[in-house]
Design a protein around this motif. Structure first.
Motif, PDB file in Angstrom:
ATOM      1  N   MET A   9       0.832  -1.206   0.000  1.00 53.78           N
ATOM      2  CA  MET A   9       0.000   0.000   0.000  1.00 53.78           C
ATOM      3  C   MET A   9       0.867   1.256   0.000  1.00 53.78           C
ATOM      4  N   THR A  10       2.009   1.193   0.670  1.00 60.36           N
ATOM      5  CA  THR A  10       2.932   2.336   0.659  1.00 60.36           C
ATOM      6  C   THR A  10       3.507   2.559  -0.731  1.00 60.36           C
ATOM      7  N   SER A  11       3.775   1.464  -1.410  1.00 62.03           N
ATOM      8  CA  SER A  11       4.384   1.578  -2.750  1.00 62.03           C
ATOM      9  C   SER A  11       3.446   2.214  -3.760  1.00 62.03           C
ATOM     10  N   ILE A  12       2.120   2.114  -3.538  1.00 61.64           N
ATOM     11  CA  ILE A  12       1.175   2.716  -4.483  1.00 61.64           C
ATOM     12  C   ILE A  12       0.707   4.089  -4.007  1.00 61.64           C
ATOM     13  N   GLY A  13       1.319   4.595  -2.912  1.00 64.55           N
ATOM     14  CA  GLY A  13       1.053   5.956  -2.472  1.00 64.55           C
ATOM     15  C   GLY A  13      -0.133   6.131  -1.559  1.00 64.55           C
ATOM     16  N   CYS A  14      -0.516   5.109  -0.797  1.00 67.95           N
ATOM     17  CA  CYS A  14      -1.644   5.234   0.139  1.00 67.95           C
ATOM     18  C   CYS A  14      -1.255   6.099   1.322  1.00 67.95           C
ATOM     19  N   THR A  15      -2.207   6.829   1.838  1.00 68.92           N
ATOM     20  CA  THR A  15      -1.969   7.648   3.015  1.00 68.92           C
ATOM     21  C   THR A  15      -1.978   6.781   4.272  1.00 68.92           C
ATOM     22  N   THR A  16      -1.580   7.375   5.390  1.00 65.04           N
ATOM     23  CA  THR A  16      -1.567   6.627   6.661  1.00 65.04           C
ATOM     24  C   THR A  16      -2.972   6.179   7.043  1.00 65.04           C
ATOM     25  N   PHE A  17      -3.947   7.067   6.863  1.00 63.75           N
ATOM     26  CA  PHE A  17      -5.322   6.694   7.180  1.00 63.75           C
ATOM     27  C   PHE A  17      -5.794   5.530   6.310  1.00 63.75           C
TER      28      PHE A  17
END
Length: 268
Positions: A175-183
């Motif tokens: 999810m981090t690799s696709i640019g998801c926010t912390t929320f």
């Protein structure tokens, strides 16, 4: 001779280890018996036991099916309410503590300090919490709710920590690799993994809190415990029988419901 039988015969024999364990258990058993005294058991004790049995066989039906505030039904509902609200309070407070105690979420010193706090909370018995909180809030169901909630924090947070430390971090990395926010990572990556486990643990703790709420009435923290101890002190065994029957039936119903809910959560 089959392969399994050959493996069984070839297995090492730990006779000394087994004999040592048996000897230690027997010594502890005999030593424990020295603390048990049967001298105080006399005819009055046997008569009281018989009266308790008669109370269970011939309960006070008027009290058992009384729907007023003095009846068993009302007191059982109050006990369930105390256990339910206390479980919710404990769960809400346990969630942030669990994240602070998870070594894969926060630094090790913070995790160690939070775990120490949780161990301290679990060390103190529920009756001690009840006696302290009654001095603060006064006797009544509110003290029972706070006590049950405080007692629940230690166990719930410990089991929540185990679930958090077993999180599949690969989901969060993707999810981090696709640019998801912390929320978004919390909402779609963490919550779905923890929700069923947290819910199952809360149901199990509610089952335990039913017994805790019943006992807390003995110190004036609401519920059915106080009428039970008053009836026993007054030797009103038919009332004792009515209260115990209602309590047993309620516990069995909640046990059945909680097992079904937990099984569905596991399958889901």
């Amino acid at each position: 001779m089959t392969t399994i039988e050959k493996q069984l015969l070839a297995a090492p024999r730990h006779h000394r280890y087994i004999i040592t364990i048996i000897a230690v258990v027997l010594v502890l058993f005999v030593w424990s018996l020295t603390a048990v005294s049967f001298q105080e058991m006399d005819q009055s004790g046997a008569r009281i036991a018989l009266n308790i049995f008669k109370g269970l066989v011939q309960p006070d039906l008027g009290l058992l099916f009384n729907f007023t505030e003095q009846g068993v039904v009302y007191l059982l509902v109050q006990t369930v309410a105390i256990a339910f609200l206390g479980t919710l309070v404990g769960a809400v407070l346990a969630v942030p503590l669990a994240f602070l105690a998870a070594s894969n979420i926060v630094p090790k010193p913070v995790s160690w300090l939070t775990r120490l706090v949780l161990i301290t909370i679990r060390t103190i018995p529920a009756l001690v919490y009840g006696l302290m909180l009654i001095r603060v809030t006064g006797p009544g169901p509110f003290a029972g709710v706070l006590t049950v909630g405080l007692v629940s924090i230690g166990m719930l947070a410990k089991l929540f920590v185990d679930a958090i430390e077993e999180l599949d971090t690969r989901v969060l990395e993707s999810m981090t690799s696709i640019g998801c926010t912390t929320f978004e990572k919390i909402r779609f990556g963490i919550v779905p993994q923890l929700l069923s486990v947290f819910s199952s643990v809360m149901i199990y703790r509610f089952d335990m809190n039913m017994r805790e709420a019943s006992i807390l009435g003995l110190v004036g923290a609401g519920g059915i415990g106080a009428p039970l101890i008053f009836a026993m002190r007054s030797y009103k065994w038919s009332q004792v029988g009515a209260i115990l029957i209602g309590l047993v039936v309620l516990i069995l119903i909640i046990e059945w419901l909680s097992n079904r809910l937990r099984s569905k959560l596991v399958k889901g």
